[in-house]
Design a protein around this motif. Structure first.
Motif, mmCIF file in Angstrom:
data_model
loop_
_atom_site.group_PDB
_atom_site.id
_atom_site.type_symbol
_atom_site.label_atom_id
_atom_site.label_comp_id
_atom_site.label_asym_id
_atom_site.label_seq_id
_atom_site.Cartn_x
_atom_site.Cartn_y
_atom_site.Cartn_z
ATOM 1 N N HIS A 1 0.853 -1.193 0.000
ATOM 2 C CA HIS A 1 0.000 0.000 0.000
ATOM 3 C C HIS A 1 0.893 1.248 0.000
ATOM 4 O O HIS A 1 2.116 1.134 0.174
ATOM 5 C CB HIS A 1 -0.992 0.007 1.172
ATOM 6 C CG HIS A 1 -0.377 -0.121 2.540
ATOM 7 N ND1 HIS A 1 -1.085 0.086 3.691
ATOM 8 C CD2 HIS A 1 0.901 -0.430 2.945
ATOM 9 C CE1 HIS A 1 -0.304 -0.093 4.743
ATOM 10 N NE2 HIS A 1 0.901 -0.407 4.314
ATOM 11 N N ARG B 1 0.561 -6.936 -4.315
ATOM 12 C CA ARG B 1 0.038 -7.942 -3.381
ATOM 13 C C ARG B 1 -0.035 -9.287 -4.072
ATOM 14 O O ARG B 1 -0.265 -9.344 -5.290
ATOM 15 C CB ARG B 1 -1.365 -7.556 -2.892
ATOM 16 C CG ARG B 1 -1.304 -6.436 -1.886
ATOM 17 C CD ARG B 1 -2.635 -6.179 -1.239
ATOM 18 N NE ARG B 1 -2.643 -4.807 -0.751
ATOM 19 C CZ ARG B 1 -3.638 -4.229 -0.090
ATOM 20 N NH1 ARG B 1 -4.726 -4.907 0.159
ATOM 21 N NH2 ARG B 1 -3.532 -2.994 0.320
ATOM 22 N N GLU C 1 -2.560 7.855 -1.844
ATOM 23 C CA GLU C 1 -2.639 8.092 -0.408
ATOM 24 C C GLU C 1 -2.791 9.590 -0.183
ATOM 25 O O GLU C 1 -2.129 10.393 -0.848
ATOM 26 C CB GLU C 1 -1.314 7.619 0.218
ATOM 27 C CG GLU C 1 -1.348 7.521 1.720
ATOM 28 C CD GLU C 1 -1.954 6.194 2.173
ATOM 29 O OE1 GLU C 1 -2.128 5.287 1.336
ATOM 30 O OE2 GLU C 1 -2.253 6.080 3.375
HETATM 31 N N1 DAH Z 1 -3.573 1.389 3.237
HETATM 32 C C1 DAH Z 1 -4.912 0.846 3.287
HETATM 33 C C2 DAH Z 1 -5.011 -0.371 2.367
HETATM 34 O O1 DAH Z 1 -4.275 -0.469 1.433
HETATM 35 C C3 DAH Z 1 -5.928 1.859 2.834
HETATM 36 C C4 DAH Z 1 -6.048 2.986 3.789
HETATM 37 C C5 DAH Z 1 -6.989 2.946 4.780
HETATM 38 C C6 DAH Z 1 -5.201 4.073 3.718
HETATM 39 C C7 DAH Z 1 -7.131 3.967 5.675
HETATM 40 C C8 DAH Z 1 -5.334 5.107 4.614
HETATM 41 C C9 DAH Z 1 -6.306 5.053 5.592
HETATM 42 O O2 DAH Z 1 -4.565 6.177 4.579
HETATM 43 O O3 DAH Z 1 -6.427 6.080 6.450
HETATM 44 O O4 DAH Z 1 -5.831 -1.202 2.585
#
Ligand code: DAH
Length: 344
Positions: A172, A198, A214
Protein backbone atom coordinates in the motif's frame (compact mmCIF):
# COMPACT_ATOMS: atom_id res chain seq x y z
CA UNK A 1 6.51 43.50 -97.89
CA UNK A 2 5.75 39.91 -98.74
CA UNK A 3 9.48 39.46 -98.47
CA UNK A 4 9.23 40.55 -94.88
CA UNK A 5 6.27 38.26 -94.20
CA UNK A 6 8.10 35.29 -95.66
CA UNK A 7 11.15 36.06 -93.64
CA UNK A 8 9.16 36.44 -90.43
CA UNK A 9 7.19 33.27 -91.08
CA UNK A 10 10.39 31.32 -91.57
CA UNK A 11 11.92 32.81 -88.50
CA UNK A 12 8.80 32.14 -86.46
CA UNK A 13 8.70 28.53 -87.59
CA UNK A 14 12.31 27.97 -86.56
CA UNK A 15 11.63 29.72 -83.24
CA UNK A 16 8.64 27.41 -82.57
CA UNK A 17 10.74 24.37 -83.43
CA UNK A 18 13.45 25.52 -81.01
CA UNK A 19 10.85 25.91 -78.26
CA UNK A 20 9.42 22.49 -78.90
CA UNK A 21 12.85 20.93 -78.81
CA UNK A 22 13.86 22.75 -75.62
CA UNK A 23 14.30 20.34 -72.73
CA UNK A 24 15.04 22.85 -70.03
CA UNK A 25 14.96 26.50 -69.02
CA UNK A 26 18.40 27.12 -70.46
CA UNK A 27 17.38 25.98 -73.95
CA UNK A 28 14.34 28.25 -73.80
CA UNK A 29 16.46 31.21 -72.77
CA UNK A 30 18.84 30.46 -75.62
CA UNK A 31 15.94 30.54 -78.10
CA UNK A 32 14.77 33.86 -76.66
CA UNK A 33 18.24 35.40 -77.03
CA UNK A 34 18.67 34.00 -80.55
CA UNK A 35 15.41 35.40 -81.85
CA UNK A 36 14.05 38.10 -79.57
CA UNK A 37 17.28 39.26 -77.86
CA UNK A 38 19.04 42.54 -78.52
CA UNK A 39 20.98 41.14 -81.46
CA UNK A 40 18.51 38.35 -82.20
CA UNK A 41 17.12 37.61 -85.61
CA UNK A 42 13.84 39.46 -85.13
CA UNK A 43 15.66 42.53 -83.90
CA UNK A 44 17.80 42.49 -87.00
CA UNK A 45 14.72 42.31 -89.18
CA UNK A 46 13.30 45.25 -87.26
CA UNK A 47 16.45 47.27 -87.91
CA UNK A 48 16.08 46.59 -91.62
CA UNK A 49 12.83 48.55 -91.60
CA UNK A 50 14.92 51.67 -91.86
CA UNK A 51 15.91 50.70 -95.40
CA UNK A 52 12.29 50.48 -96.58
CA UNK A 53 10.66 53.36 -98.36
CA UNK A 54 9.05 55.53 -95.67
CA UNK A 55 5.40 54.82 -96.61
CA UNK A 56 5.93 51.09 -96.07
CA UNK A 57 7.58 51.41 -92.67
CA UNK A 58 4.44 51.65 -90.39
CA UNK A 59 2.87 48.52 -91.87
CA UNK A 60 6.15 46.65 -91.63
CA UNK A 61 6.49 47.72 -87.98
CA UNK A 62 3.00 46.43 -87.22
CA UNK A 63 3.72 43.08 -88.86
CA UNK A 64 6.88 42.65 -86.85
CA UNK A 65 5.19 43.67 -83.61
CA UNK A 66 2.44 41.14 -84.22
CA UNK A 67 4.99 38.41 -84.89
CA UNK A 68 6.95 39.31 -81.75
CA UNK A 69 3.80 39.30 -79.61
CA UNK A 70 2.85 35.88 -80.87
CA UNK A 71 6.38 34.55 -80.35
CA UNK A 72 6.50 35.93 -76.81
CA UNK A 73 3.20 34.25 -76.02
CA UNK A 74 4.57 30.98 -77.33
CA UNK A 75 7.69 31.38 -75.23
CA UNK A 76 5.61 31.94 -72.13
CA UNK A 77 3.50 28.86 -72.85
CA UNK A 78 6.66 26.82 -73.37
CA UNK A 79 8.03 28.05 -70.05
CA UNK A 80 4.97 27.07 -68.09
CA UNK A 81 4.81 23.74 -69.90
CA UNK A 82 8.38 23.02 -68.86
CA UNK A 83 7.94 24.01 -65.26
CA UNK A 84 4.76 21.96 -65.04
CA UNK A 85 6.67 19.01 -66.43
CA UNK A 86 9.44 19.49 -63.89
CA UNK A 87 6.89 19.74 -61.09
CA UNK A 88 5.14 16.56 -62.25
CA UNK A 89 8.41 14.70 -62.43
CA UNK A 90 9.29 15.88 -58.97
CA UNK A 91 5.95 14.72 -57.62
CA UNK A 92 6.14 11.35 -59.30
CA UNK A 93 9.48 10.83 -57.67
CA UNK A 94 8.69 12.06 -54.18
CA UNK A 95 5.11 12.46 -53.14
CA UNK A 96 1.59 12.15 -54.42
CA UNK A 97 -0.18 15.15 -52.98
CA UNK A 98 -3.55 13.84 -54.14
CA UNK A 99 -3.15 10.70 -51.99
CA UNK A 100 -5.65 10.64 -49.11
CA UNK A 101 -3.96 11.68 -45.87
CA UNK A 102 -3.08 8.98 -43.36
CA UNK A 103 -3.86 10.34 -39.93
CA UNK A 104 -1.04 9.61 -37.51
CA UNK A 105 -1.78 7.02 -34.85
CA UNK A 106 -1.43 8.93 -31.64
CA UNK A 107 -1.13 7.23 -28.31
CA UNK A 108 -3.56 7.72 -25.46
CA UNK A 109 -2.87 8.39 -21.83
CA UNK A 110 -3.51 5.32 -19.73
CA UNK A 111 -6.58 5.79 -17.51
CA UNK A 112 -4.46 5.07 -14.42
CA UNK A 113 -2.30 8.05 -15.19
CA UNK A 114 -5.20 10.24 -16.15
CA UNK A 115 -7.05 9.59 -12.91
CA UNK A 116 -3.92 10.06 -10.84
CA UNK A 117 -3.37 13.41 -12.51
CA UNK A 118 -6.97 14.49 -12.03
CA UNK A 119 -6.92 13.58 -8.34
CA UNK A 120 -3.54 15.27 -7.93
CA UNK A 121 -4.76 18.39 -9.66
CA UNK A 122 -7.76 18.58 -7.31
CA UNK A 123 -5.60 18.24 -4.20
CA UNK A 124 -2.76 20.48 -5.35
CA UNK A 125 -5.38 23.17 -5.95
CA UNK A 126 -6.05 22.87 -2.23
CA UNK A 127 -2.43 23.20 -1.23
CA UNK A 128 -1.38 19.55 -1.12
CA UNK A 129 2.04 18.46 -2.36
CA UNK A 130 2.53 15.33 -4.44
CA UNK A 131 5.24 13.04 -3.06
CA UNK A 132 6.66 9.81 -4.47
CA UNK A 133 8.40 7.04 -2.59
CA UNK A 134 10.13 3.70 -2.99
CA UNK A 135 8.26 0.57 -4.04
CA UNK A 136 10.65 -1.59 -2.07
CA UNK A 137 10.18 -0.80 1.61
CA UNK A 138 11.40 -2.12 4.96
CA UNK A 139 8.60 -3.63 7.05
CA UNK A 140 9.10 -0.75 9.47
CA UNK A 141 7.49 1.76 7.07
CA UNK A 142 4.93 -0.67 5.78
CA UNK A 143 3.75 -2.00 9.10
CA UNK A 144 5.51 -1.22 12.41
CA UNK A 145 5.39 2.54 12.10
CA UNK A 146 1.76 2.27 10.97
CA UNK A 147 0.82 0.64 14.25
CA UNK A 148 0.94 -2.89 12.82
CA UNK A 149 3.54 -4.73 14.94
CA UNK A 150 5.07 -8.00 13.79
CA UNK A 151 2.49 -10.27 15.40
CA UNK A 152 -0.51 -8.15 14.42
CA UNK A 153 -3.18 -10.09 12.45
CA UNK A 154 -3.64 -7.10 10.12
CA UNK A 155 -0.37 -8.03 8.46
CA UNK A 156 -2.11 -11.04 7.00
CA UNK A 157 -4.48 -8.73 5.17
CA UNK A 158 -1.50 -7.53 3.19
CA UNK A 159 -0.40 -10.64 1.36
CA UNK A 160 2.96 -9.27 0.35
CA UNK A 161 5.89 -10.13 -1.85
CA UNK A 162 8.80 -10.38 0.57
CA UNK A 163 12.26 -9.86 -0.87
CA UNK A 164 14.19 -10.54 2.34
CA UNK A 165 13.30 -11.06 6.00
CA UNK A 166 12.53 -7.37 6.35
CA UNK A 167 12.21 -5.94 2.83
CA UNK A 168 9.05 -6.19 0.74
CA UNK A 169 7.30 -4.70 -2.26
CA UNK A 170 4.96 -2.23 -0.62
CA UNK A 171 1.37 -3.53 -0.50
CA UNK A 172 0.00 0.00 0.00
CA UNK A 173 1.08 3.64 -0.26
CA UNK A 174 0.59 4.28 3.48
CA UNK A 175 4.35 4.06 4.20
CA UNK A 176 4.56 7.49 2.54
CA UNK A 177 2.64 8.88 5.51
CA UNK A 178 5.52 7.89 7.77
CA UNK A 179 8.28 9.02 5.41
CA UNK A 180 6.63 12.41 4.97
CA UNK A 181 5.95 13.02 8.64
CA UNK A 182 9.46 12.01 9.62
CA UNK A 183 10.88 14.58 7.23
CA UNK A 184 8.56 17.49 7.90
CA UNK A 185 7.12 19.22 10.90
CA UNK A 186 3.35 19.73 10.81
CA UNK A 187 1.32 21.00 9.13
CA UNK A 188 1.70 18.50 6.28
CA UNK A 189 -0.67 18.00 3.39
CA UNK A 190 0.42 15.42 0.83
CA UNK A 191 -0.83 13.16 -1.89
CA UNK A 192 1.23 10.03 -2.54
CA UNK A 193 0.33 8.11 -5.68
CA UNK A 194 2.17 5.00 -6.77
CA UNK A 195 2.43 1.31 -7.54
CA UNK A 196 1.59 -1.31 -4.95
CA UNK A 197 1.96 -5.08 -4.93
CA UNK A 198 0.04 -7.94 -3.38
CA UNK A 199 0.11 -11.67 -3.85
CA UNK A 200 -3.38 -11.77 -5.31
CA UNK A 201 -4.48 -14.16 -8.04
CA UNK A 202 -5.34 -12.08 -11.09
CA UNK A 203 -9.03 -11.95 -11.94
CA UNK A 204 -11.58 -9.37 -13.08
CA UNK A 205 -11.24 -7.49 -9.76
CA UNK A 206 -7.60 -8.10 -8.76
CA UNK A 207 -4.13 -7.44 -10.08
CA UNK A 208 -0.93 -8.31 -8.22
CA UNK A 209 0.41 -4.91 -9.20
CA UNK A 210 -1.93 -1.96 -8.93
CA UNK A 211 -1.95 1.71 -7.97
CA UNK A 212 -3.04 3.60 -4.91
CA UNK A 213 -3.35 7.24 -4.01
CA UNK A 214 -2.64 8.09 -0.41
CA UNK A 215 -3.78 11.37 1.09
CA UNK A 216 -2.61 12.79 4.40
CA UNK A 217 -3.31 16.02 6.23
CA UNK A 218 -1.92 16.75 9.69
CA UNK A 219 -2.34 20.09 11.43
CA UNK A 220 -4.00 21.61 14.45
CA UNK A 221 -7.78 21.49 14.74
CA UNK A 222 -8.28 19.01 11.93
CA UNK A 223 -11.38 16.85 12.13
CA UNK A 224 -13.42 14.29 10.20
CA UNK A 225 -15.51 17.00 8.57
CA UNK A 226 -12.45 18.25 6.65
CA UNK A 227 -11.93 14.78 5.27
CA UNK A 228 -15.52 14.47 4.20
CA UNK A 229 -15.43 17.89 2.54
CA UNK A 230 -12.25 17.14 0.62
CA UNK A 231 -13.43 13.72 -0.53
CA UNK A 232 -16.80 15.08 -1.59
CA UNK A 233 -15.00 17.72 -3.64
CA UNK A 234 -12.70 15.10 -5.13
CA UNK A 235 -15.63 12.89 -6.16
CA UNK A 236 -17.43 15.82 -7.74
CA UNK A 237 -14.27 16.75 -9.65
CA UNK A 238 -13.85 13.17 -10.86
CA UNK A 239 -17.39 11.93 -11.41
CA UNK A 240 -19.64 14.97 -11.65
CA UNK A 241 -21.36 17.60 -9.54
CA UNK A 242 -24.08 15.33 -8.16
CA UNK A 243 -21.71 13.13 -6.15
CA UNK A 244 -21.87 12.68 -2.40
CA UNK A 245 -19.79 10.54 -0.07
CA UNK A 246 -20.70 8.48 2.95
CA UNK A 247 -18.55 6.82 5.59
CA UNK A 248 -19.06 3.31 6.89
CA UNK A 249 -17.36 2.35 10.17
CA UNK A 250 -14.35 0.14 9.55
CA UNK A 251 -11.00 -0.80 11.01
CA UNK A 252 -7.43 0.06 10.08
CA UNK A 253 -4.62 -0.11 12.63
CA UNK A 254 -3.27 3.28 11.56
CA UNK A 255 -6.51 5.23 11.93
CA UNK A 256 -9.00 5.76 14.72
CA UNK A 257 -11.81 6.09 13.97
CA UNK A 258 -11.61 4.36 10.59
CA UNK A 259 -14.09 4.35 7.77
CA UNK A 260 -14.72 2.94 4.34
CA UNK A 261 -15.63 5.66 1.90
CA UNK A 262 -18.46 5.25 -0.59
CA UNK A 263 -19.56 7.65 -3.29
CA UNK A 264 -22.87 7.99 -5.10
CA UNK A 265 -23.10 5.42 -7.88
CA UNK A 266 -22.19 7.51 -10.93
CA UNK A 267 -24.28 5.33 -13.22
CA UNK A 268 -27.67 5.31 -11.53
CA UNK A 269 -27.06 8.29 -9.20
CA UNK A 270 -28.54 6.17 -6.44
CA UNK A 271 -31.89 6.01 -8.19
CA UNK A 272 -32.05 2.55 -9.74
CA UNK A 273 -33.02 -0.48 -7.71
CA UNK A 274 -31.37 -2.83 -10.20
CA UNK A 275 -28.21 -0.97 -11.23
CA UNK A 276 -25.54 -3.27 -12.66
CA UNK A 277 -22.83 -1.10 -11.18
CA UNK A 278 -23.86 -0.66 -7.54
CA UNK A 279 -26.27 -3.59 -7.28
CA UNK A 280 -29.04 -1.21 -6.36
CA UNK A 281 -27.40 0.13 -3.19
CA UNK A 282 -26.76 3.48 -4.85
CA UNK A 283 -23.21 3.58 -3.47
CA UNK A 284 -19.80 2.53 -4.74
CA UNK A 285 -16.85 1.87 -2.46
CA UNK A 286 -13.70 3.96 -2.95
CA UNK A 287 -11.35 2.77 -0.22
CA UNK A 288 -10.26 3.33 3.36
CA UNK A 289 -9.85 6.44 5.45
CA UNK A 290 -9.78 7.70 8.99
CA UNK A 291 -8.25 9.96 11.60
CA UNK A 292 -4.52 9.24 11.96
CA UNK A 293 -3.97 7.02 15.00
CA UNK A 294 -2.24 8.71 17.97
CA UNK A 295 0.36 5.90 17.97
CA UNK A 296 1.30 6.80 14.41
CA UNK A 297 1.63 10.48 15.28
CA UNK A 298 3.73 9.59 18.31
CA UNK A 299 5.96 7.32 16.23
CA UNK A 300 6.99 10.25 14.00
CA UNK A 301 7.39 12.63 16.91
CA UNK A 302 4.15 14.58 16.53
CA UNK A 303 2.28 15.35 19.75
CA UNK A 304 -1.21 13.83 19.39
CA UNK A 305 -2.52 16.29 21.96
CA UNK A 306 -1.58 19.17 19.69
CA UNK A 307 -1.96 17.74 16.21
CA UNK A 308 -4.61 15.70 14.50
CA UNK A 309 -4.75 14.31 10.99
CA UNK A 310 -6.80 12.44 8.52
CA UNK A 311 -5.72 10.03 5.83
CA UNK A 312 -7.16 7.99 3.03
CA UNK A 313 -5.98 5.36 0.57
CA UNK A 314 -7.86 4.63 -2.65
CA UNK A 315 -7.20 2.20 -5.48
CA UNK A 316 -6.65 4.06 -8.75
CA UNK A 317 -7.82 1.19 -10.94
CA UNK A 318 -10.96 1.11 -8.82
CA UNK A 319 -11.61 4.79 -9.42
CA UNK A 320 -11.23 4.01 -13.12
CA UNK A 321 -13.69 1.12 -12.99
CA UNK A 322 -16.19 3.64 -11.66
CA UNK A 323 -15.36 6.55 -13.88
CA UNK A 324 -15.13 4.66 -17.15
CA UNK A 325 -17.46 1.82 -16.23
CA UNK A 326 -14.75 -0.70 -17.00
CA UNK A 327 -15.93 -4.25 -16.52
CA UNK A 328 -12.62 -6.00 -15.97
CA UNK A 329 -9.55 -4.64 -14.19
CA UNK A 330 -7.26 -6.68 -16.47
CA UNK A 331 -8.07 -4.31 -19.33
CA UNK A 332 -5.68 -1.82 -17.78
CA UNK A 333 -2.73 -4.04 -18.51
CA UNK A 334 -3.83 -5.61 -21.80
CA UNK A 335 -2.19 -2.76 -23.74
CA UNK A 336 -5.09 -2.93 -26.17
CA UNK A 337 -4.83 0.33 -28.13
CA UNK A 338 -8.51 0.25 -29.05
CA UNK A 339 -9.49 0.11 -25.39
CA UNK A 340 -7.11 2.91 -24.46
CA UNK A 341 -8.22 5.08 -27.36
CA UNK A 342 -11.85 4.82 -26.26
CA UNK A 343 -10.90 6.47 -22.98
CA UNK A 344 -8.72 9.15 -24.54
N1 DAH B 1 -3.57 1.39 3.24
C1 DAH B 1 -4.91 0.85 3.29
C2 DAH B 1 -5.01 -0.37 2.37
O1 DAH B 1 -4.28 -0.47 1.43
C3 DAH B 1 -5.93 1.86 2.83
C4 DAH B 1 -6.05 2.99 3.79
C5 DAH B 1 -6.99 2.95 4.78
C6 DAH B 1 -5.20 4.07 3.72
C7 DAH B 1 -7.13 3.97 5.67
C8 DAH B 1 -5.33 5.11 4.61
C9 DAH B 1 -6.31 5.05 5.59
O2 DAH B 1 -4.57 6.18 4.58
O3 DAH B 1 -6.43 6.08 6.45
O4 DAH B 1 -5.83 -1.20 2.58
Amino acid sequence: MSDLTTKLDDLHRRFSAALTAAEDERALEQARVDYLGRSGEVTQVRRAIGQLPPPERPAAGKTINAAVASMEAELEAAQSRLSQRAFDADLAQRIDVTFPAISPRTGAINPVRRITEDVASYFTRHGFAVVLGPEVEPDYYNFDALNIPADHPAREGFDSFWLTETLLLRPHTSPMQIRTMQQHRPPVAILAPGKCYRRDAVDARHLFQFHQIEGLLVAQDVHFGHLKGMLTGMCRALFGSGQNVRFRPSFFPFTEPSAEVDTTCPRCKGLASQCGMCGGSGWIELGGSGMVHPNVLREVGYDPDVYAGWAFGFGVERLGLIRYEIDDIRRYIDSDPDFLRQLA
